[in-house]
Structures are given as C-alpha cells and as structure tokens.
Design an enzyme around this catalytic site. Sequence first.
Site, PDB file in Angstrom:
ATOM      1  CD1 TRP A 193      -0.269  -1.631   3.082  1.00  0.00           C
ATOM      2  CD2 TRP A 193       0.656   0.388   3.314  1.00  0.00           C
ATOM      3  NE1 TRP A 193       0.517  -1.673   4.205  1.00  0.00           N
ATOM      4  CE2 TRP A 193       1.101  -0.437   4.370  1.00  0.00           C
ATOM      5  CE3 TRP A 193       1.129   1.710   3.265  1.00  0.00           C
ATOM      6  CZ2 TRP A 193       1.983   0.009   5.363  1.00  0.00           C
ATOM      7  CZ3 TRP A 193       2.007   2.147   4.235  1.00  0.00           C
ATOM      8  CH2 TRP A 193       2.424   1.301   5.274  1.00  0.00           C
TER       9      TRP A 193
ATOM     10  CE  LYS B 281      -3.243  -9.305  -2.299  1.00  0.00           C
ATOM     11  NZ  LYS B 281      -3.883  -8.156  -1.620  1.00  0.00           N
ATOM     12  N   PRO B 282      -3.681  -5.806  -5.537  1.00  0.00           N
ATOM     13  CG  PRO B 282      -5.304  -4.126  -5.688  1.00  0.00           C
ATOM     14  CD  PRO B 282      -4.996  -5.521  -6.155  1.00  0.00           C
TER      15      PRO B 282
ATOM     16  CD  GLU C  63      -8.906  -6.880   2.504  1.00  0.00           C
ATOM     17  OE1 GLU C  63      -9.826  -7.596   2.119  1.00  0.00           O
ATOM     18  OE2 GLU C  63      -8.325  -7.037   3.586  1.00  0.00           O
ATOM     19  CB  VAL C  64      -5.186  -0.836   3.624  1.00  0.00           C
ATOM     20  CG1 VAL C  64      -5.546  -1.679   4.816  1.00  0.00           C
ATOM     21  CG2 VAL C  64      -3.723  -0.904   3.296  1.00  0.00           C
TER      22      VAL C  64
ATOM     23  N   GLY D 178       6.335  -7.328   2.519  1.00  0.00           N
ATOM     24  CA  GLY D 178       7.178  -7.624   3.673  1.00  0.00           C
ATOM     25  C   GLY D 178       7.928  -8.939   3.502  1.00  0.00           C
TER      26      GLY D 178
ATOM     27  CD  GLU E 123      12.335  -5.023  -5.929  1.00  0.00           C
ATOM     28  OE1 GLU E 123      13.072  -4.654  -5.003  1.00  0.00           O
ATOM     29  OE2 GLU E 123      12.734  -5.156  -7.090  1.00  0.00           O
TER      30      GLU E 123
ATOM     31  CB  CYS F 196      10.990  -0.638   0.874  1.00  0.00           C
ATOM     32  SG  CYS F 196      11.274   0.150  -0.707  1.00  0.00           S
TER      33      CYS F 196
ATOM     34  CD  GLU G 210      10.249  -2.787   6.530  1.00  0.00           C
ATOM     35  OE1 GLU G 210       9.608  -3.852   6.514  1.00  0.00           O
ATOM     36  OE2 GLU G 210      10.542  -2.158   5.499  1.00  0.00           O
TER      37      GLU G 210
ATOM     38  CE  LYS H 235      22.660  -9.325   5.443  1.00  0.00           C
ATOM     39  NZ  LYS H 235      23.594  -8.337   6.048  1.00  0.00           N
TER      40      LYS H 235
ATOM     41  N   GLY I 256      15.282  -9.139  -0.478  1.00  0.00           N
ATOM     42  CA  GLY I 256      14.679  -9.464  -1.768  1.00  0.00           C
ATOM     43  C   GLY I 256      15.500 -10.328  -2.681  1.00  0.00           C
TER      44      GLY I 256
END
Length: 502
Positions: A159, A183-184, A186-187, A237, A258, A292, A393, A463, A466
Amino acid sequence: MNDITPKGRAGEDGLIPVAGGWERGEGRLIRSVDPSDGSTVAEFHSASVEQVDRSVRAGLERVEDPGWRDLLPHQRARHLSRVADLLEERAETIAALQSSDTGKTLGESRALVASAAGTFRYFAAVLETEEGLLTPARGPYLSMSVHEPIGVVGAITPWNSPIASDAQKVAPALAAGNAVVLKPAEVAPLTALELARAVNDAGVPPELVSVVPGSGSVVGDALVRHPLVGKVALTGGTTTGQRIGEVAAQKVMPVSMELGGKSPTVVFEDADIEQALAGVLYGVFSSSGQSCVAGSRVFVHESIHDTFVERLCAAAERLRIGPGSDPATQVAPMVSFAHRDHVASMVDAAVAEGARVRTGGAVPAEGPLAQGAYYPPTVIDGVANSARICQEEIFGPVAVVLPFGSEKDLVEQANDSVYGLACGLWTADYRRAWRVARRIHAGTVWVNTYKQLSVSTPFGGTKLSGLGREKGRSGLLAYTRQKSVYLGLDENPLPWAGDALT
Ligand code: NAP
C-alpha cells in the site's frame, strides 16, 4: 462518501476488472478509509477465488491469441505509450484518489503517478530497442537465444506507493507479452483499478490485465498457488516473501521479490552537515517513513554525534504534520490507524528496553491531529545496534541514531542486519565513499544523496530484502523465458548415421 471517487469507478459502481470485463466482486466487503480523518472513501466487494481463477484462464487464453502474441515489438510498445499518455492525462484524478486512499500528500501522489507513466514509457522504449543474441557457433548452424513471454504473471503489491509499484510490474510484464493478474493491498486498492482502466482505454485487450482486490491470505494465496500462474512478482514484507517463496518452490516457479529493509544512513565527520541533515530528514521522514528504503538507522561519527542529534531533533520538530490535502504538509498520516498503533507499540517497546526518545514518540492526544492516524517524526538514541528497534523494520517516521568510531566498526554495525536494501553515505572523501559502498550489504547505495530512484537503474535487495531486480533494461527480461534455437545450415545429413542411410 468522498466525491473524489469518479462516477462510475471503484466504490461508486463497485466494479472490478476481471477476466476481460468489469464485474461486481464476489468476495467480502472492502472499505477504503481516508486516514486523515477516518472517513470512508469507497466501499466495494473484493474478488473471490473463483474470479482469480477466471482472470488467470482468460489472461492465458489471450496471451496465446495470435492477435496479441504476434504483434511486433514496436506495435506492442505503442500500446504501452498510450497507457503512459492516459496516466498523464488522468494524473490529477488518480493522485487525488491515491491520497485519500493512503493519506499521502498530493505532491507525493502526483510524483508517483508521473513515475508510473514514466515506467510505461520506459518499457515501451526498451521493448522497441531490445536486441536478440546470436551465440558463437561451434558447428554448421546458427545458434541464438530468444526471450518469450512466461504467460500469466501474478503481481502482488503493497500500500505504500500503490500506483508506482503496480506500474513497475504491469508495464514490463505486458511489454514482454504476458497477461497480469494484479492483487493490490486491501487497504489501498483504488489506484490499481484506475491503472486497469487506463490499460483498457489504451486498447490493450482487457483480459491481459485483471485486478483482484482482497486479502493476501485468501485472494493473494489463490493467485500464487494457481497452477497456470507462471511467475509471481511481489513487493511486500519479508514474511510474505518467505510464504510465497515456499509455494513457488513447490511449483518450481520463478519469483521476484522486493521486500523490507532497515537501511543505514552514515554521516562521516567530514560530511557537509547541512546536506547530511536534509538527506537524513528526507530519507526517514518523507512518506511518513512508510518507505522500504527509509534510512531508519542513522550512524553518526562519534566526534560529531551529539551536535548532529541535537540539530536533527530541532529540524524534525519543525517539520509540518498535517493532512495530505494541505500543500504545506511534509509528514502526512500513516496509511491506517492500525498501522499507526503498530508503529507506536514498537517505539513503546524500545523505551521499555531502555531507549531514549529525543523527540516525538507519542500519538497526538488532542487537536485535529488526534482525529487522524498521525505519528510525529521521532528520533531515538541510547540503544545498541542489536536492539529490536535497530533490527526490525518499523515502516514509520522513526530514526534511531547510533555512534560509530572507525570505518571497520561502521561496516560491521551497518552489515549486522538481516536486511540489505539500501544505504546512504555522507562524506567529502570519494575514495572512502567508494570503499565503504563496495563493502556494505545493500542493493542500492547513495553517496551524498538519498532516495533517488530512476526507472532506468536496477532496483532490489540482498539478504532478506529481496530476490531479483526490477527496472532497468534487464527489468523486461525478468518477465520472459529464455529459449535457445539452432538453425542447421549444413547441406549434408548429420554424419552420425553414416552408411545406415544407404
Ligand atoms: P505485506 O503485508 O507483505 O503485503 C504486501 C502484499 O502481499 C499485499 O497485497 C498483501 O495483501 C499480500 N499478501 C500478504 N500475504 C500474502 C500471501 N500469503 N500470499 C499472497 N499475497 C499476500 O506488506 P505491506 O504491509 O503491504 O507493505 C509494507 C512492506 O512492503 C514493508 O516490509 C516494505 O519494506 C515492503 N516494501 C518493499 C519495497 C521494495 O521495493 N523492496 C517497496 C515497498 C514496500 P493484503 O495486505 O491485502 O492482505
């Protein structure tokens, strides 16, 4: 309901682009909420697993249709250029929609729409100029390597920069001749629907881009597991990446990922301090830290540490917090109240472990900011790099400052992380910058700048950050399968059968 949602579009008519048509979602109700005040932007139903299945099948059928499959590269490129034109024409509408869906400032949303259009234009150009490879022959034949579409690509996006992340996958996948089922998150699903509309209006066969909003655990999982999906491209994530990787291993399916980061920004004692301060502020507090590549671990040489922290805190306190619709806003709300609470809980846990909050660190309790999902720019120190707040993160406007002594000490601390996405170096010594840049575990290193991203430069992580690279010329090839072809040139039969022929 906010009248920003254009009539006849997502949330008004509740239609989503599935398998070549616009239809009602058959999954559960999705409510897009404006995080600046909690109001509803749009409501519509997510896709069902059956709609995912139909989208994949329709996409594959269209990819194999000679009407699309046999288009020459320059002809397919024309379609992509038209998508870019339409995104530019509709930039204000899409940017406004994205800002209310995610809380982002209008300025940032406009930049992300421009980036999405630029991505389509870039991959149109790559497609037109991509060359094949004749390999050196070792016999009487012409040997070559060609790249072909994979078929149907499952694109799964987060998002935090929706329209740009979507374009980063849809543009090269289409350019390479594939269909995409997107598939984007949901939020923040609204701009993906607008992207599909632009692709349709540009004359791309509608089966080639379906959008299936819905949760990752149901709709996303169905897409990844679908036997006819030939590749999954994820931005999200690390835990999500690991789950998808397990399914991909079973299918022996290529994936590109990613993922998350905990990027170090390093201020050496000889840095231009004004530039470094501006870079650190932009690196970690822009996009409200929901980036990110956020430079969330700030390593400062011990000789300048204390004064740098004081100046950083003073500047952080002067940043303007407010709704994305206010042109003066620098730090907009977090994407959702739930995410704001998650960021707050991570800071609270760090404090319980002994961290010192130098500025920020508390959810606004009164005034207009208390109505929205705001979290103030926060600076923390007094912890070791091994602390959770330095290792996990946060994805919010939180910087942890750590001192370092020698270059060796710096490299060891910076690399002591499961992540390896990005790094910033602030120094006047370019020999040192080059030396350290080569030793840091990161997919991207910025020297005396930060968070500069170009579609023509490969991007990705090492690492747990990604697998694979997006963007750049090779970004197109990531959506292809390689095939070798030998064309025999010998006038005579192959010699092995010898006398058997007579
Ligand atoms: P996320 O929770 O991993 O979600 C990313 C996408 O994956 C969403 O569409 C999500 O669906 C979907 N998903 C979740 N579980 C899934 C599953 N089992 N199967 C298939 N799909 C699944 O990440 P996020 O919170 O949206 O985004 C923030 C993360 O993205 C951060 O870690 C950030 O660092 C990373 N990110 C990385 C980059 C990069 O380029 N390296 C860029 C931007 C963001 P739902 O959320 O709708 O359930």
